[in-house]
Design an enzyme around this catalytic site. Structure first.
Site, mmCIF file in Angstrom:
data_model
loop_
_atom_site.group_PDB
_atom_site.id
_atom_site.type_symbol
_atom_site.label_atom_id
_atom_site.label_comp_id
_atom_site.label_asym_id
_atom_site.label_seq_id
_atom_site.Cartn_x
_atom_site.Cartn_y
_atom_site.Cartn_z
ATOM 1 N N ARG A 70 -7.511 2.515 10.621
ATOM 2 C CA ARG A 70 -7.288 1.020 11.212
ATOM 3 C C ARG A 70 -8.111 0.417 12.259
ATOM 4 O O ARG A 70 -7.831 -0.733 12.380
ATOM 5 C CB ARG A 70 -5.768 0.849 11.572
ATOM 6 N N ARG A 72 1.973 -8.144 13.756
ATOM 7 C CA ARG A 72 1.143 -7.122 13.041
ATOM 8 C C ARG A 72 0.262 -7.971 12.142
ATOM 9 O O ARG A 72 -0.888 -7.138 11.956
ATOM 10 C CB ARG A 72 2.160 -6.660 12.145
ATOM 11 N N ARG A 84 12.214 -6.705 2.779
ATOM 12 C CA ARG A 84 12.250 -5.051 2.444
ATOM 13 C C ARG A 84 13.022 -4.312 3.206
ATOM 14 O O ARG A 84 13.448 -4.789 4.322
ATOM 15 C CB ARG A 84 10.671 -4.922 3.059
ATOM 16 N N LYS A 144 0.839 -1.311 0.117
ATOM 17 C CA LYS A 144 0.064 0.027 -0.066
ATOM 18 C C LYS A 144 0.798 1.249 0.161
ATOM 19 O O LYS A 144 0.561 2.284 -0.661
ATOM 20 C CB LYS A 144 -0.964 -0.025 1.049
ATOM 21 N N ARG A 195 13.399 -2.045 8.626
ATOM 22 C CA ARG A 195 12.344 -1.277 9.667
ATOM 23 C C ARG A 195 12.316 -2.472 11.064
ATOM 24 O O ARG A 195 12.369 -3.595 10.814
ATOM 25 C CB ARG A 195 10.979 -1.116 9.280
#
Ligand code: AMP
Length: 214
Positions: free
Chosen positions: A88, A171, A127, A13, A160
């Site tokens: 959220r 998560r 990532r 996203k 991250r």
């Protein structure tokens, strides 16, 4: 145009909101980016938020609602925006309705990027993110041109802290428990567009444009 970009962590996203905002000439407003800016600046809000973010938990609604109210009242948001990672929770969705009603605005479409869980775990482990501009790279499929530096500003890329495998699993659970159902809030208005995010960045971008009728 006012859009929401939804999808689980690692669905792409951020990448697609950024790109679409650029294509449409509207603002990209990512609550995760806004929070990371506060963390990097060491503000009281950033110090509070970091505790939740490092665990993979949501930052409390009160903090998020105030943050988005403030951000949507900035002049650049008038030309249109994509909200990335917000709302959220049900409370955030309800409060967003109120903020938009006060501004005389409404959401035109909600894009949901759908990606299978196995693919998400693989993507997040590969990532790396630019701590300066927040652009994300997949080190195998979409790597930066120059080794481990951001193509846009040459900042060394980082992993991250919340992309560690245990935190990723947490998560995903938090997303399933607290966010997946929030989409129903928008289903009633028939503005939800589900897009398969399991393809190259260019292909998914094309699908998003098609889903929006461009
Ligand atoms: P993201 O960059 O969207 O993956 O967000 C990173 C982290 O920031 C999340 O795991 C949450 O801890 C926090 N966060 C971002 N947006 C929200 C939100 N709308 N509500 C609560 N926490 C958020």
């Amino acid at each position: 145009m006012r859009l929401l970009m939804a999808g689980s962590p690692g669905s792409g996203k951020g990448t697609h909101s950024r790109r679409l905002a650029n294509d449409l000439g509207i603002s990209h407003i990512a609550t995760g980016d806004l929070l990371r800016e506060q963390v990097a600046a060491g503000t009281p809000l950033g110090r509070e938020a970091k505790v939740y973010m490092d665990r993979g938990d949501y930052v409390p609604d009160k903090v998020m609602v105030d943050m988005i109210k403030h951000r949507l009242s900035e002049p650049d948001a008038e030309k249109g925006f994509i909200l990335d990672g917000y709302p959220r929770t049900q409370t955030q969705a309800t409060e967003l309705d109120k903020v938009l009603a006060d501004l005389g605005q409404q959401i035109d479409a909600v894009i949901i990027l759908e990606v299978p869980v196995d693919e998400i775990v693989e993507r997040l482990s590969a990532r790396r993110t630019c701590p300066s501009c927040q652009r994300a790279y997949h080190m195998r499929d979409e790597p930066p041109a120059d080794d481990e530096r951001c193509d846009d500003d040459s900042t060394p890329l980082e992993r991250r802290t919340d992309d560690e495998p245990d935190t990723v699993r947490h998560r995903l659970k938090v997303y399933a428990d607290r966010t997946a159902g929030v989409i129903e809030h928008y289903d009633v208005d028939s503005i939800v567009r589900r897009v398969s995010g399991e393809a190259s960045v260019d292909e998914v971008a094309k699908r998003i444009h098609e889903a929006l009728g461009f």
